[in-house]
Design a protein around this motif. Structure first.
Motif, PDB file in Angstrom:
ATOM      1  N   SER A 629       0.823  -1.212   0.000  1.00 44.10           N
ATOM      2  CA  SER A 629       0.000   0.000   0.000  1.00 44.10           C
ATOM      3  C   SER A 629       0.858   1.263   0.000  1.00 44.10           C
ATOM      4  O   SER A 629       0.503   2.255  -0.656  1.00 44.10           O
ATOM      5  N   ALA A 630       1.993   1.249   0.703  1.00 44.36           N
ATOM      6  CA  ALA A 630       2.853   2.430   0.730  1.00 44.36           C
ATOM      7  C   ALA A 630       3.416   2.724  -0.659  1.00 44.36           C
ATOM      8  O   ALA A 630       3.430   3.879  -1.109  1.00 44.36           O
ATOM      9  N   VAL A 631       3.876   1.680  -1.355  1.00 45.64           N
ATOM     10  CA  VAL A 631       4.401   1.871  -2.715  1.00 45.64           C
ATOM     11  C   VAL A 631       3.325   2.456  -3.625  1.00 45.64           C
ATOM     12  O   VAL A 631       3.558   3.410  -4.374  1.00 45.64           O
ATOM     13  N   LEU A 632       2.126   1.884  -3.563  1.00 48.36           N
ATOM     14  CA  LEU A 632       1.039   2.340  -4.424  1.00 48.36           C
ATOM     15  C   LEU A 632       0.590   3.759  -4.061  1.00 48.36           C
ATOM     16  O   LEU A 632       0.349   4.589  -4.947  1.00 48.36           O
ATOM     17  N   LEU A 633       0.470   4.042  -2.765  1.00 46.07           N
ATOM     18  CA  LEU A 633      -0.042   5.352  -2.353  1.00 46.07           C
ATOM     19  C   LEU A 633       0.940   6.475  -2.688  1.00 46.07           C
ATOM     20  O   LEU A 633       0.519   7.560  -3.115  1.00 46.07           O
ATOM     21  N   VAL A 634       2.223   6.245  -2.504  1.00 48.61           N
ATOM     22  CA  VAL A 634       3.198   7.273  -2.867  1.00 48.61           C
ATOM     23  C   VAL A 634       3.163   7.510  -4.376  1.00 48.61           C
ATOM     24  O   VAL A 634       3.189   8.653  -4.849  1.00 48.61           O
ATOM     25  N   ALA A 635       3.090   6.405  -5.145  1.00 55.91           N
ATOM     26  CA  ALA A 635       3.046   6.537  -6.604  1.00 55.91           C
ATOM     27  C   ALA A 635       1.781   7.259  -7.056  1.00 55.91           C
ATOM     28  O   ALA A 635       1.832   8.156  -7.907  1.00 55.91           O
ATOM     29  N   LEU A 636       0.642   6.878  -6.491  1.00 57.59           N
ATOM     30  CA  LEU A 636      -0.623   7.510  -6.885  1.00 57.59           C
ATOM     31  C   LEU A 636      -0.691   8.956  -6.398  1.00 57.59           C
ATOM     32  O   LEU A 636      -1.325   9.805  -7.044  1.00 57.59           O
ATOM     33  N   GLY A 637      -0.051   9.244  -5.262  1.00 60.16           N
ATOM     34  CA  GLY A 637       0.028  10.630  -4.804  1.00 60.16           C
ATOM     35  C   GLY A 637       0.804  11.492  -5.786  1.00 60.16           C
ATOM     36  O   GLY A 637       0.408  12.628  -6.093  1.00 60.16           O
ATOM     37  N   SER A 638       1.903  10.964  -6.305  1.00 58.54           N
ATOM     38  CA  SER A 638       2.652  11.681  -7.340  1.00 58.54           C
ATOM     39  C   SER A 638       1.815  11.824  -8.602  1.00 58.54           C
ATOM     40  O   SER A 638       1.909  12.824  -9.328  1.00 58.54           O
TER      41      SER A 638
END
Length: 751
Positions: A629-638
């Motif tokens: 989830s951290a990988v996905l959320l940081v990527a989607l935040g960008s």
């Protein structure tokens, strides 16, 4: 001046050339061939599915050859021929008491397996009745019999599970045998795979329905959601084909536990990209563009570079998982990257082609006046940006938002990780009911005991020392009981626990807690550290002590995950930062934008920890949930940084930064909000899979996306842009590339 003309005056000039305008013209001209191509390709993918990949499953697929648990299990097989622990156990229980005849028959059935020539995958069996007190916490006697089945670890968990059921059916078929079921990590993972397969169609259907309703409501059109779902469906079919083929070629596949995440991710991002194209089309029509070609070209030219940058950001960030050493995460990175890239390619070709064919029909049954209103910015966001353009409100908004997110993040410091294959199952599942029955008859850790392997010169001759070590281990916190050299039950041969030729002894340790949950993993980690001292206190000359079994495996997985944390964080943040720097052509703004993303991710993980461990009482968070989830959320935040701040940067080339914010942020907020809600719902639907790990993942992703959209994007980013100002563009001196020629034009905030 009307609001429409105000907005036209304040808006950016139409792009006059470049590759993106060429792309827009080509997709418009070839709209029918493009649609036909994608439909034909999807039909071929359905008609000629790739062969299923027989990837490793079960515990073995999670093991690292460098892990202590794996090495101990290999050594134990070499010395004793079969492991003392078992990942599969047949559970018989009658709370009123099993008859002595049934208990004896169960023991004899197991002995018969051991006396015959081994027929893999079943290598042996070990009966364990609770006729005598086993250890601390055992309140029952004569109610339960466990039969541990020792399987060839080279066989997949489906075969092992089938063999355990055959054993129960052939030997314990009578009603008076009171067979509850088969427990252990192998049956648990088999049941997880079955449940995922069973609920995946429902997950797909509910996600599609939710997307349809949200998009239809947002655009007041029944055509837009059909475009989004059609593009998503074609992308899904082709993606699954490509991912399966790559898995076959490379010999790896994404873990089954995370495959539904690929579904939610693909449906969400393709819908997001559709939303932005349709928003651009509505804006073009609303600004007075008369012909379909001009409106489509304007929308595609404006949003394609933003969508491409956003898609590449997510793909590159997820691909950074390849730096992980864990065999669990490495295949997932390429699978997610391929998913995003296929969805991106479909979105920037098929969606513009469909939009080009339909023109204003995209918005049916919305009328022209309704389409024109799409060019109007969000009034509440305009008011918000107007307020945050002043330093005092900006400071207040930034401080309050940061404090709230920090408070939400605090519980993350106490996060405990688990594997929890059995505890993740629904309460009415047969494997979980069997595990509960075994725990009632013995102890929760009885279904997956831990094997301790002790090696040293002449160690098997010191039986007193081995018995003393066994007693010391039994006294450790969290240990329910130990079976080893001191065992006096006549049906066991002492040769099971010692091997003189290899100077090796072993014992079986049962923990007080569920063997794959957080507390048990912590107990075993402490035991690993103290075992050398315990052996020394027992007077044993030990060269090496190894620990094997499910809890040891879970500890190695979690240690490997934590070991990967640093390199994954550095790789992921570096990729996101680099792409933001390239896209925005600045350094300062990407730094604080990424910092905001990280803070919102920490808040989501902290809130997940609080809800599931403090409120719901779960024994830890499933080990892959925080990191996936951290990988996905940081990527989607960008991703949303590029959508939102990218539009502001575009306007800032022609207007002062405060005015650029007043124009771009209210204009893009509708699309970002709709896209964020769609993506949050897509991931939130994972909670419909009745496994606790998916509820945790669904909650984390949904909360993280909503925090990013409604806190970071609404309050923190405008506040930071106001406070940092033109320094956000460093090392450039100014964001503006040309003089402001519309300085007198009213901004949307003032309309």
């Amino acid at each position: 001046m009307t609001s429409d003309t105000s907005h036209v005056a304040a808006g950016p000039p139409e792009p006059t050339g470049g590759p993106w305008r060429a792309h827009a013209r080509v997709t418009y001209a070839l709209r029918w061939p493009i649609i036909a191509f994608w439909i034909a390709l999807a039909a071929l993918a359905v008609s000629f599915p790739p062969p299923a990949v027989a990837g490793a499953s079960g515990a073995g697929s999670l093991m690292s050859a460098d892990g202590e648990a794996f090495k101990t299990e290999v050594r134990e097989m070499e010395v004793f021929g079969f492991p003392l622990f078992s990942r599969t156990v047949v559970v018989q229980r009658d709370e009123t008491g099993l008859s002595p005849y049934v208990q004896a028959e169960s023991v004899l059935d197991a002995v018969a397996v051991n006396q015959r020539e081994p027929r893999p995958p079943l290598l042996g069996a070990l009966p364990m009745p609770n006729a005598v007190t086993f250890g601390a916490g055992q309140d029952e006697r004569g109610t339960t019999v466990l039969t541990y089945l020792f399987m060839d670890p080279r066989t997949d968990f489906g075969t092992q599970h089938t063999e355990s059921r055959v054993y129960a059916q052939q030997n314990l078929e009578r009603q008076e045998d009171h067979v509850i079921g088969v427990a252990g990590s192998i049956p648990a993972r088999a049941q997880q795979a079955y449940i995922l397969g069973l609920h995946l169609p429902t997950l797909e259907l509910l996600t599609l329905v939710a997307i349809f309703v949200i998009v239809a409501a947002a655009f007041r059109s029944v055509v837009v959601p059909f475009i989004a779902l059609g593009a998503s469906g074609i992308a899904l079919v082709i993606t699954m084909w490509v991912v399966t083929m790559l898995a076959d070629l490379l010999g790896v596949s994404a873990p089954a536990e995370l495959q539904p995440v690929l579904l939610a991710l693909l449906l969400g991002v393709v819908t997001d990209y559709t939303i932005f194209y349709v928003t651009g089309l509505g804006t073009a029509f609303g600004r007075g563009t008369k012909d379909r070609r001009g409106a489509v070209t304007s929308a595609v030219t404006t949003y394609t570079p933003i969508i491409v940058a956003a898609g590449v950001t997510v793909a590159a960030a997820t691909l950074s998982l390849v730096v992980a050493r864990s065999a669990f995460y490495r295949p997932f990175g390429p699978a997610m990257a391929v998913t995003i890239l296929v969805g991106l390619f479909v979105a920037i070709t098929l969606v513009p082609a469909i939009v080009a064919v339909l023109g204003r029909g995209v918005f049916w049954p919305r009328r022209r006046a309704g389409i024109a209103s799409m060019a109007q910015p969000s009034r509440w966001m305009a008011a918000m940006v107007s307020g945050l353009s002043r330093k005092t409100p900006a400071v207040a908004a930034l401080v309050v938002s940061a404090v709230v997110l920090t408070i939400m993040a605090l519980p993350m410091a106490g996060m405990i990780l688990k594997a929890g294959f059995t505890s993740s199952l629904p309460d009415d599942n047969t494997v979980k009911r069997a595990a509960v029955a075994a725990a009632e008859g013995f102890s929760p850790g009885i279904t997956s005991p831990t094997s301790v392997l002790v090696h040293g010169p002449g160690i098997t001759d010191d039986l007193d020392g081995l018995i003393d070590l066994q007693d010391r281990v039994a006294e450790q916190p969290g240990v329910a009981g130990v079976v080893g050299p001191a065992l006096s039950m006549p049906q066991f041969d002492l040769g099971v626990f010692t091997n003189d030729e290899h100077d090796t002894a072993r014992m079986l340790v049962v923990l007080k807690d569920a063997p794959l949950d957080g507390t048990a993993v912590q107990t075993l980690s402490r035991l690993r550290e103290t075992l050398p001292d315990l052996a020394a206190d027992s007077g044993l000359q030990v060269e090496h002590i190894g620990v094997g079994g499910d809890t040891a495996l879970a500890a190695d997985i979690i240690d490997g995950t934590l070991d990967d944390l640093g390199r994954l964080a550095l790789a992921g943040l570096a990729v996101n930062l680099l792409i933001l720097i390239v896209f925005l052509r600045a350094v300062v703004a990407p730094l604080y934008l990424l910092a905001c993303n990280v803070l919102s991710v920490a808040a989501a993980l902290g809130l997940t920890t609080f809800v599931f461990t403090n409120l719901l009482g779960e024994d830890g968070i499933t080990f892959y949930v925080p990191f996936a989830s951290a990988v996905l959320l940081v990527a989607l935040g960008s991703d949303y940084n590029i959508f939102g701040v990218g539009r502001t940067w575009e306007e800032a080339r022609h207007h002062p930064l405060p005015k650029a914010m007043a124009i771009a942020m209210p204009e893009s907020s509708k699309a970002i909000t709709t896209a964020g809600v769609v993506l949050a719902v897509s991931f939130g639907m994972l909670a419909t899979v009745p496994l606790s790990a998916f509820r945790e993942l669904a909650f984390t992703m949904a909360v993280g996306i909503l925090l990013d959209v409604f806190v970071v994007r609404t309050f923190m980013v405008p506040a930071l842009l106001t406070l940092v100002g033109q320094k956000s563009a460093w090392p450039r001196k100014s964001l503006r590339a040309v003089p402001d020629r519309s300085i007198d034009a009213p901004t949307p905030a003032s309309v």
